[in-house]
Design a protein around this motif. Structure first.
Motif, PDB file in Angstrom:
ATOM      1  N   HIS A  63      85.346  33.294  55.040  1.00 27.92           N
ATOM      2  CA  HIS A  63      84.420  33.059  53.921  1.00 27.92           C
ATOM      3  C   HIS A  63      83.770  34.362  53.451  1.00 27.92           C
ATOM      4  N   GLN A 103      81.756  27.564  49.456  1.00 23.75           N
ATOM      5  CA  GLN A 103      80.935  27.565  50.668  1.00 23.75           C
ATOM      6  C   GLN A 103      80.872  28.980  51.232  1.00 23.75           C
ATOM      7  N   HIS A 158      86.691  23.681  51.119  1.00 18.53           N
ATOM      8  CA  HIS A 158      86.022  22.724  52.020  1.00 18.53           C
ATOM      9  C   HIS A 158      85.349  21.583  51.261  1.00 18.53           C
ATOM     10  N   ARG A 187      78.771  30.595  53.015  1.00 15.48           N
ATOM     11  CA  ARG A 187      78.241  30.742  54.385  1.00 15.48           C
ATOM     12  C   ARG A 187      77.541  32.076  54.601  1.00 15.48           C
TER      13      ARG A 187
END
Length: 177
Positions: free
Chosen positions: A112, A132, A9, A134
């Protein structure tokens, strides 16, 4: 060594750092399970890896979708992997996809969340996201060929960007007895 990453991302770079960056540079093969986001990120991975295979994810732009498939099959150390970013039917769909490609395991991304699950009839490996996470651990997967007389397969581990191994597993190839 096969290194598996996913869900970068990013707009311009691979966001590789720490152990993940080292592993990508050391790998015989790197597989990215989608969601680069923009084409310069795909280019950065191609430059960093000796050999590279990828699929596109749901957030990838048209330039990436023109260059890599949605689903592909990758073989490494006698193990056949079906690789996709996600399947709308969840784990059941992933297992069906893998069986349809005569795979020994499925590699996916999207959540993720790094995980290895072999409870559903076909192993599913999600390396998580190195860039990322998350709320999960920033991670990738490293798979090493099994050393042994006539055995095929890989010993795998999920590894944080700091280099901490937090899960180990084995995936046997089709020739395993």
């Amino acid at each position: 060594m096969l290194v598996v990453v996913s869900d970068t991302h990013a707009r311009e770079e691979s966001k590789l750092q720490g152990r993940t960056a080292e592993a990508v540079r050391e790998a015989d093969l790197v597989v990215h399970a989608g969601d680069f986001y923009r084409e310069p990120v795909l280019n950065a991975f191609r430059s960093a890896a000796a050999e590279f295979r990828a699929v596109y994810g749901n957030n990838d732009d048209a330039a990436i979708r023109d260059r890599v498939p949605e689903v592909r099959t990758v073989e490494y150390a006698g193990v056949r992997f079906a690789v996709t970013h996600r399947h709308r039917s969840g784990d059941t769909g992933l297992v069906m996809l893998g069986r349809g490609r005569d795979a020994d395991a499925v590699i996916c991304g999207h959540s993720h969340r790094p995980r290895f699950d072999d409870s559903g009839g076909l192993p599913i490996l999600n390396p998580g996201s190195h860039a990322q996470p998350r709320g999960n651990r920033a991670a990738h997967a490293e798979l090493i060929p099994v050393e042994g007389d006539g055995e095929t397969g890989v010993d795998g581990k999920l590894v944080t960007t700091e280099g901490e191994t937090f899960e180990t597993f084995r995936i046997e190839g089709d020739d395993a007895e």
